[in-house]
Scaffold this motif. Sequence first.
Motif, PDB file in Angstrom:
ATOM      1  N   LEU B 378      -5.910  -5.479  -2.202  1.00 51.33           N
ATOM      2  CA  LEU B 378      -6.744  -4.409  -2.751  1.00 51.33           C
ATOM      3  C   LEU B 378      -8.220  -4.761  -2.651  1.00 51.33           C
ATOM      4  N   VAL B 382      -8.539  -2.493   0.654  1.00 53.82           N
ATOM      5  CA  VAL B 382      -8.482  -1.128   0.116  1.00 53.82           C
ATOM      6  C   VAL B 382      -9.761  -0.770  -0.645  1.00 53.82           C
ATOM      7  N   HIS B 383     -10.203  -1.650  -1.504  1.00 56.93           N
ATOM      8  CA  HIS B 383     -11.423  -1.461  -2.306  1.00 56.93           C
ATOM      9  C   HIS B 383     -11.312  -0.329  -3.322  1.00 56.93           C
ATOM     10  N   SER B 384     -10.104   0.095  -3.632  1.00 57.68           N
ATOM     11  CA  SER B 384      -9.898   1.021  -4.741  1.00 57.68           C
ATOM     12  C   SER B 384      -8.700   0.502  -5.518  1.00 57.68           C
TER      13      SER B 384
END
Lengths: 288, 402
Positions: B378, B382-384
């Motif tokens: 993540l 992804v960074h969310s």
Amino acid sequence: MASTSASDSEEGCLLVIILDVHPCLASNEGEAEVYLNTVTAFANLHLASSGANRLAIIAANHAQSCYLYPDQSHEEVERQIDGRLELLSHVDKILHENLKKMMVTTTIFTQSESLIVGALGRALTYVRRIESEDGLNKKINARILVIKVSTDAGGQYLNYVNMYLTAQKMRLPVDMCVIGSDCGLLQQGADITGGLYYKVNSVDKLMQSLMMIFMPNLDSRRRLALPPSGSVDYRAACFCHRSLVDMAHVCSNCLSVYCKAVPLCSTCNALFGMEMPIRKPPKKKKND
Amino acid sequence: MMQPDVEAMDEDPKEYRWESGYEKTWEAIKEDESGFLEPSITEMIMRAKRRRLLEREASVRLGIMRHLYVIVDMSQAMNEQDLKPTRHLCCLSILNDFIPEFHEQNPISQLGLIITQNKTAKKYSNLSNNPQRHLETVKKLKELSCRGEPSIQNSLEVALASLKHLPPHTSREVLILYAALTTCDPGEIEATLTKVKEANIRVSVVGLAAEIRICKTITKETEGTFVVCLNDVHLKELIMEHLEPPPASKKIDHTLIKVGFPHQINTDAKPALCMCHLEDLPSLNTEGYYCPQCSAKYCDLPAECKVCGLMLVTAPHLARSYRHLFPLQHFTEILLSQSSSKSCYSCYKMFKEIYADKNVFQCPKCNQIFCFDCDIFLHDSVHSCPGCVSNPVISQNYGNVE
């Protein structure tokens, strides 16, 4: 062609369905039933078409997202009912139970949008886990299918794009099937990740499009005449009025989008130098 | 940002690596009660992975619009075979990965390549945001033989000549891949260094051989980094670190840049040539992106309009850079026994009573529990947080902030 289909049936395909179960479905009772039956039938069809196929279903409504299948609290072995394949009746049962559980726990809805993006994030990590568990010698041919009924508020743009970019990096196509109105956000997602986007006008026609368009795997799709994807709107919304713009000014520090030249960036508080390309007359420049 | 083995060097600038004390690396590995080494090693790997994430601190202003020159040493020293197959080929194959990744992560940034050999420096590809052109250059460089001595001064002068004319809001950077232990300069390098400093250029060096004083001085003066690689894997890590935009220098001005969001289809478009491939004479068609100002056609974005000079981007391009500015918060590490959850929120992995699952990770905002692999995934790609975006209250507030 024979060789590809043979290798596909050996490898199987992991399909992750993201199912929108926003309460607005319930406004028309018959519709909800058709909708859920269709999806269950499609899930069954996917599992039955090859023994190696795998499935996961994640539901999202306005308040939460939730794994419907697989459910690790259930044991896999069950008795045959009516001579049906055990796995399929098992899927049906679990879907039914978990959906019921999910409906009971959720509260009154105020949002018109389902939390699809949360489910999408969980789907990505699920695929990543299955991939790493299977090791390098096996291809899992994963894809994600989003089925959406609710309308779109557009407040979560950044999160959506984060998910799409990750899927693109994983070479994971995300198919989008929307019911009712077009959704630009999902259209962008399909375009970025190499999936298909298709709008279904009503729930009755869902089954047909799922089978004709979203059932074939990636290899077979190349040989099919699929509906054209149409043009994707890649305009950004400005931060000041939230309206889509053709041309805009972007802060060099934080990339905030403004539809007009502003003296101060409201996101990062940067003061802008005055040598920027200004379309205003010089008189006004002094007042700024 | 640094690797553990070069950390010591950075804390104490006086001490060179070979002067520091003898490290007993094997003593860090301890047996557990039952005599297994594996838990200790698993933990070390996990710590190293997480440390890299934790060190990535955001919230500082970043130089998002980067103009980076990669200077590659192509001197005799590149023929050494300590990196396989040779330093030369190893570097170029890493650059082959670096270039597309750079353009993907920094969509409105530009890259250029400079080669130094035979005491001279030559620009092989101009600053541009077209990865394809750079990759072709890299291909050409693979054929080029490595000869003579490199020159840091000459190569910095070449970079300086083009970087100093850029608008003041850009982040100007130079990355040197340096294999030689010497530099053959025509004049006083300090003079060039002063000019580089004045032009606000950040110079970083990745050494392939050993620490060299001049590189250390240059990087220190220009606020860059200087690291030396241990092996090919390490070299790749060190080069890939430059994918992240550096903190913006205080001297950077802020300006508003005019950009256009092109239409993909123009309803009344006539078949046209795309402006990016005019020389190759592409076939006439109506597919492509049309500049909203002058209706010139481009087949790929981002691009700078050749007719009216407008920067053409799409919304996802901008959003790609936002993740550097609004990063995902670090998760807190807690013991599995302290959490009530039996499975990872995100990937639905059941936690087992094995060593790798001893610690789980909790998002401070939504309090959901994640496994180690998801934590890394993540934060890395992804960074969310799926927990936060699945929570109507948090996700709505989050949406308003932006």
